[in-house]
Structures are given as C-alpha cells and as structure tokens.
Scaffold this motif. Structure first.
Motif, PDB file in Angstrom:
ATOM      1  N   GLN A 157       0.815  -1.224   0.000  1.00 47.00           N
ATOM      2  CA  GLN A 157       0.000   0.000   0.000  1.00 47.00           C
ATOM      3  C   GLN A 157       0.843   1.267   0.000  1.00 47.00           C
ATOM      4  O   GLN A 157       0.349   2.345  -0.336  1.00 47.00           O
ATOM      5  CB  GLN A 157      -0.980   0.001   1.183  1.00 47.00           C
ATOM      6  N   ARG A 158       2.125   1.156   0.337  1.00 51.97           N
ATOM      7  CA  ARG A 158       3.016   2.324   0.274  1.00 51.97           C
ATOM      8  C   ARG A 158       3.384   2.696  -1.152  1.00 51.97           C
ATOM      9  O   ARG A 158       3.788   3.833  -1.422  1.00 51.97           O
ATOM     10  CB  ARG A 158       4.297   2.031   1.063  1.00 51.97           C
ATOM     11  N   PHE A 159       3.230   1.757  -2.091  1.00 54.51           N
ATOM     12  CA  PHE A 159       3.747   1.970  -3.443  1.00 54.51           C
ATOM     13  C   PHE A 159       2.693   1.856  -4.542  1.00 54.51           C
ATOM     14  O   PHE A 159       2.955   2.192  -5.680  1.00 54.51           O
ATOM     15  CB  PHE A 159       4.861   0.956  -3.732  1.00 54.51           C
ATOM     16  N   ILE A 160       1.500   1.368  -4.207  1.00 55.26           N
ATOM     17  CA  ILE A 160       0.474   1.119  -5.224  1.00 55.26           C
ATOM     18  C   ILE A 160      -0.635   2.156  -5.125  1.00 55.26           C
ATOM     19  O   ILE A 160      -1.201   2.377  -4.047  1.00 55.26           O
ATOM     20  CB  ILE A 160      -0.117  -0.298  -5.071  1.00 55.26           C
ATOM     21  N   ASP A 161      -0.931   2.792  -6.251  1.00 54.97           N
ATOM     22  CA  ASP A 161      -2.071   3.704  -6.352  1.00 54.97           C
ATOM     23  C   ASP A 161      -3.176   3.015  -7.150  1.00 54.97           C
ATOM     24  O   ASP A 161      -2.990   2.693  -8.330  1.00 54.97           O
ATOM     25  CB  ASP A 161      -1.679   4.998  -7.081  1.00 54.97           C
ATOM     26  N   HIS A 162      -4.325   2.795  -6.515  1.00 56.43           N
ATOM     27  CA  HIS A 162      -5.482   2.263  -7.235  1.00 56.43           C
ATOM     28  C   HIS A 162      -6.020   3.345  -8.160  1.00 56.43           C
ATOM     29  O   HIS A 162      -6.277   4.475  -7.736  1.00 56.43           O
ATOM     30  CB  HIS A 162      -6.553   1.819  -6.238  1.00 56.43           C
ATOM     31  N   LEU A 163      -6.174   3.031  -9.442  1.00 53.37           N
ATOM     32  CA  LEU A 163      -6.583   4.023 -10.434  1.00 53.37           C
ATOM     33  C   LEU A 163      -8.087   4.052 -10.672  1.00 53.37           C
ATOM     34  O   LEU A 163      -8.559   4.625 -11.651  1.00 53.37           O
ATOM     35  CB  LEU A 163      -5.848   3.759 -11.755  1.00 53.37           C
ATOM     36  N   PHE A 206     -14.463  -4.496 -17.463  1.00 56.29           N
ATOM     37  CA  PHE A 206     -13.785  -3.346 -16.879  1.00 56.29           C
ATOM     38  C   PHE A 206     -14.841  -2.503 -16.171  1.00 56.29           C
ATOM     39  O   PHE A 206     -15.875  -2.190 -16.763  1.00 56.29           O
ATOM     40  CB  PHE A 206     -13.106  -2.497 -17.955  1.00 56.29           C
ATOM     41  N   PHE A 207     -14.591  -2.115 -14.930  1.00 54.18           N
ATOM     42  CA  PHE A 207     -15.571  -1.254 -14.263  1.00 54.18           C
ATOM     43  C   PHE A 207     -14.879  -0.317 -13.286  1.00 54.18           C
ATOM     44  O   PHE A 207     -13.869  -0.647 -12.665  1.00 54.18           O
ATOM     45  CB  PHE A 207     -16.656  -2.072 -13.559  1.00 54.18           C
ATOM     46  N   ARG A 208     -15.448   0.881 -13.210  1.00 54.12           N
ATOM     47  CA  ARG A 208     -14.921   1.893 -12.302  1.00 54.12           C
ATOM     48  C   ARG A 208     -15.443   1.643 -10.889  1.00 54.12           C
ATOM     49  O   ARG A 208     -16.625   1.360 -10.692  1.00 54.12           O
ATOM     50  CB  ARG A 208     -15.324   3.295 -12.772  1.00 54.12           C
ATOM     51  N   SER A 209     -14.539   1.761  -9.930  1.00 51.07           N
ATOM     52  CA  SER A 209     -14.923   1.566  -8.533  1.00 51.07           C
ATOM     53  C   SER A 209     -13.814   2.083  -7.636  1.00 51.07           C
ATOM     54  O   SER A 209     -12.628   1.923  -7.955  1.00 51.07           O
ATOM     55  CB  SER A 209     -15.155   0.077  -8.245  1.00 51.07           C
ATOM     56  N   PRO A 210     -14.174   2.694  -6.511  1.00 54.29           N
ATOM     57  CA  PRO A 210     -13.135   2.962  -5.514  1.00 54.29           C
ATOM     58  C   PRO A 210     -12.510   1.643  -5.061  1.00 54.29           C
ATOM     59  O   PRO A 210     -13.044   0.561  -5.337  1.00 54.29           O
ATOM     60  CB  PRO A 210     -13.911   3.638  -4.372  1.00 54.29           C
ATOM     61  N   ALA A 211     -11.404   1.737  -4.376  1.00 52.63           N
ATOM     62  CA  ALA A 211     -10.757   0.533  -3.859  1.00 52.63           C
ATOM     63  C   ALA A 211     -11.732  -0.252  -2.978  1.00 52.63           C
ATOM     64  O   ALA A 211     -12.395   0.313  -2.103  1.00 52.63           O
ATOM     65  CB  ALA A 211      -9.509   0.902  -3.069  1.00 52.63           C
ATOM     66  N   VAL A 212     -11.847  -1.539  -3.235  1.00 50.39           N
ATOM     67  CA  VAL A 212     -12.768  -2.402  -2.493  1.00 50.39           C
ATOM     68  C   VAL A 212     -12.136  -2.782  -1.157  1.00 50.39           C
ATOM     69  O   VAL A 212     -11.048  -3.374  -1.134  1.00 50.39           O
ATOM     70  CB  VAL A 212     -13.097  -3.665  -3.301  1.00 50.39           C
ATOM     71  N   PRO A 213     -12.776  -2.476  -0.026  1.00 51.77           N
ATOM     72  CA  PRO A 213     -12.211  -2.874   1.270  1.00 51.77           C
ATOM     73  C   PRO A 213     -12.049  -4.392   1.346  1.00 51.77           C
ATOM     74  O   PRO A 213     -12.945  -5.152   0.974  1.00 51.77           O
ATOM     75  CB  PRO A 213     -13.261  -2.384   2.281  1.00 51.77           C
ATOM     76  N   GLY A 214     -10.911  -4.821   1.799  1.00 54.30           N
ATOM     77  CA  GLY A 214     -10.672  -6.251   1.935  1.00 54.30           C
ATOM     78  C   GLY A 214     -10.440  -6.978   0.629  1.00 54.30           C
ATOM     79  O   GLY A 214     -10.520  -8.204   0.584  1.00 54.30           O
ATOM     80  N   PHE A 215     -10.121  -6.240  -0.440  1.00 56.42           N
ATOM     81  CA  PHE A 215      -9.897  -6.906  -1.730  1.00 56.42           C
ATOM     82  C   PHE A 215      -8.697  -7.835  -1.649  1.00 56.42           C
ATOM     83  O   PHE A 215      -7.637  -7.483  -1.143  1.00 56.42           O
ATOM     84  CB  PHE A 215      -9.672  -5.875  -2.828  1.00 56.42           C
ATOM     85  N   ASP A 216      -8.873  -9.050  -2.193  1.00 56.01           N
ATOM     86  CA  ASP A 216      -7.822 -10.065  -2.221  1.00 56.01           C
ATOM     87  C   ASP A 216      -7.663 -10.519  -3.665  1.00 56.01           C
ATOM     88  O   ASP A 216      -8.576 -11.123  -4.234  1.00 56.01           O
ATOM     89  CB  ASP A 216      -8.202 -11.249  -1.329  1.00 56.01           C
ATOM     90  N   HIS A 217      -6.519 -10.245  -4.268  1.00 53.37           N
ATOM     91  CA  HIS A 217      -6.342 -10.551  -5.688  1.00 53.37           C
ATOM     92  C   HIS A 217      -6.295 -12.050  -5.962  1.00 53.37           C
ATOM     93  O   HIS A 217      -6.301 -12.470  -7.123  1.00 53.37           O
ATOM     94  CB  HIS A 217      -5.078  -9.873  -6.223  1.00 53.37           C
ATOM     95  N   ARG A 218      -6.292 -12.883  -4.909  1.00 53.10           N
ATOM     96  CA  ARG A 218      -6.286 -14.331  -5.119  1.00 53.10           C
ATOM     97  C   ARG A 218      -7.638 -14.984  -4.793  1.00 53.10           C
ATOM     98  O   ARG A 218      -7.780 -16.194  -4.919  1.00 53.10           O
ATOM     99  CB  ARG A 218      -5.200 -14.989  -4.252  1.00 53.10           C
TER     100      ARG A 218
END
Length: 363
Positions: A157-163, A206-218
C-alpha cells in the motif's frame, strides 16, 4: 534468483544466461498461466525479441485484430477506432510460453519467497516449500503484488495507487467473432469487450470503482461476486458472459493500479517489470517488461563486479521509458471506460468523425 516466471522474469533469465550467469526462477503458479488479456510487443521490445530469435514464433501466435468497434445494447456498431500498428499483439499466455521456451534455467514452480536476509556477500532466501538457498542477487519480477517488493521494500500500500478501475479477463473458446475486430460495449463506468484472440477468444470486463475494502487478488469467489454486482443490470451479451464467469476456473481479476518507488533496488535486491513500475492495462506493460529485462541484464554484464552500479545504470535508462507511460494511464481509461452516458456518446461521435476523416484522406 528471479521471482516470477512471467514476461519480465523469462526475458531476464534468457539474457542473464547469455551473459554467463546461472539464474534460478521461482514461480507461485504450478505452471504457465493460460489466462490474461492480449498484450503488445512493440518499440524497444521488438528489437529484443528479434535478438532472442523468437520473432517468427510471436508472429505465428499473433492475433489479426485491426479495429476496435463500439456496439450498443443490440450489438449495432456505433463507432470504432483502428488499432495501433507497428507492434505484435498476442495472448499474454502465448508470449510467456514462447519466452520460457528459450530459457535454460532452474525453475521452481508452485512456490514463493517468504523471507529475504541480505548481507554484503549475498541474500539468504527462504521459500514456502523448498529448502532455503543463498544467492548473489535477487530480482523481483513477480508483478503488481510482488512478494519481493513487500519483503525488501515494505507493504504494497506504500507503493500502489489504485486508479479507480478493476479488470477481469477470461478465455472463451468457440466465440464466433471476426478475427480482425474487437467488440466493446459500454455503459457508464462499465465496459465489456470480446476479443477474437488467435485461435481462442476471450472476454474482458472493466468497471470503475473505488478501492474495495478487503480486496484479495487471489480470492476468485470474491472476484465473481464483484463482477456479478458490477454488471447485474448489463445489456448486450453480458448476462450470458456472466454465466461463463460463474463456471470459470481460469478467471483473472485485479485492480488497475500504478506502482511508484523512489528506487528500484536496495542492496542486492532489485525490482523489474510491474513490480517496479506497473501501469496495468494502460502502460504497455509487456513491452516495458521485455525492454527492462534486457536493460537490466546488460547492466549486470557490464558491471559484473558492482551490482550497485549495475542497478543504477538499469534504473536510469529504463525510467526514460516507464515515466511517460505512467502519465498516460488516466487519458486512456477515459477513452475506453467513459464514466457517463455523455462521455460514451462523445467518445463514439469522436470515433465516427475520426473514421470519416481517415476514410476521406484514403480516398
């Protein structure tokens, strides 16, 4: 050691071997991934793959797409643009497979790095499954959610900006599509594309959304739930495509994000590809991964006894390519995924006008 057997990792392993190094590659997956959106090999990467001798294989695996067409609820074409020429577009999985076929290295699949401890002489690496080993250098080529970056540089989270966008792709065999055309259907803040691929088609969401709380890419179950919610009122072919998603076991889903670090190296550990400078979806990631891998290998060969000088030379040269791409992400997203109905209509009208002007010039 290279963490990640994708585009960047395989290209780096090839060139390191050519320069007399003996790389080992660790990869979390059990083998080469079969999913992923089509990618381009263009510009500086084209010269690299030509020197690797794989250009004929890439051309044989390439798609024949020349146009992106926008369609309405009924599938009627309401605009479109020509696809950029000068590059080779092919499925990501095919690109990774072709690159890995050139590599003579020690692959460690179904494993990942869990700890890194470096000293002036090397790096002690602990794995999830394999026995610990010691390496001269460690390169994190393990993507947006890099384990090496997390262990050596800090929490992601220090280096990634959700677009503000999420993307999902799924291979779909048997799609009856024009091999020269990608179809895209938009609703405000949403887009679905059908791509003919090269022998096997695929769908992209593809869909626009704020960062999803608790998102897990796996977490595939979470991903399917998010897609179902985002496209619940979808038109065109979206209901049938969501049925395919529910049954899928090869769904790729992640945030469209930008990775930015002040430095790509710390001691004997360095980052490459998306781990260092991702602009997923909009940043020519595969092209930059290939070019960056060749640059890093050349720098290590030139400064064989001075890894710090090699890492500085690699970063200084490769940032000249990555920095402009990081600035391009927002304009590209507005073109492909307009946030409003007015934005969709304006985009389609602009595409029709551009096609008309191009047609008049050709005539």
């Amino acid at each position: 050691m290279i963490s990640g057997a994708g585009i960047a990792g395989n290209t780096l392993a090839y060139w390191l071997t050519r320069h007399g190094f003996e790389p080992a590659i660790v990869e979390r997956a059990r083998g080469q991934r079969s999913s992923g959106n089509p990618v381009d090999v263009r510009g500086p990467a084209r010269e690299v793959v030509e020197r690797m001798g794989v250009l004929p294989k890439l051309r044989a695996a390439a798609t024949r797409v020349t146009r992106l067409s926008f369609v309405d609820d009924h599938g009627k074409r309401v605009g479109g643009v020509s696809m950029p020429s000068g590059g080779i577009e092919l499925p990501r999985a095919d690109l990774a497979r072709i690159l890995s076929s050139t590599v003579a290295a020690d692959y460690l699949y179904d494993d990942t790095v869990t700890a890194l401890h470096q000293d002036p002489g090397g790096v002690n690496v602990t794995f999830e499954n394999a026995a610990p080993r010691r390496f001269d250098l460690v390169i994190g080529a393990d993507g947006l959610h890099s384990a090496v970056r997390r262990l050596a540089f800090g929490p992601e989270q220090r280096f990634i900006d959700h677009l503000g966008i999420y993307v999902a792709t799924l291979p779909l065999p048997g799609l009856a599509l024009d091999p020269h055309e990608v179809l895209m259907h938009n609703t405000p803040g949403r887009a679905v594309s059908l791509h003919p691929g090269s022998g096997q088609g695929g769908v992209g969401f593809f869909f626009r959304s704020p960062a999803v709380p608790g998102f897990d890419h796996r977490d595939t179950t979470q991903h399917k739930r998010l897609l179902a919610g985002a496209f619940a009122r979808g038109s065109w072919r979206i209901p049938e495509l969501l049925d395919q998603v529910r049954q899928a076991d090869d769904l790729f889903f992640d945030s469209v994000s930008r990775v930015r670090l002040d430095s790509w190296s710390t001691g004997r550990i360095a980052l490459l590809g998306d781990a260092a400078s991702c602009v997923s979806l909009f940043g020519d990631g595969s092209t930059l991964a290939i070019a960056g891998a060749a640059t890093l290998a050349d720098a290590l060969a030139t400064h064989r006894d001075d890894h710090a000088a090699a890492f500085r030379a690699y970063e200084a040269r490769h940032r000249l390519l990555t920095n402009p791409k990081q600035r391009f992400a927002s304009p590209a997203s507005r073109l492909l995924i307009p946030a409003t109905r007015y934005g969709i209509a304006a985009r389609n009208a602009g595409a029709r006008l551009l096609s008309a002007v191009s047609g008049a010039r050709a005539a």
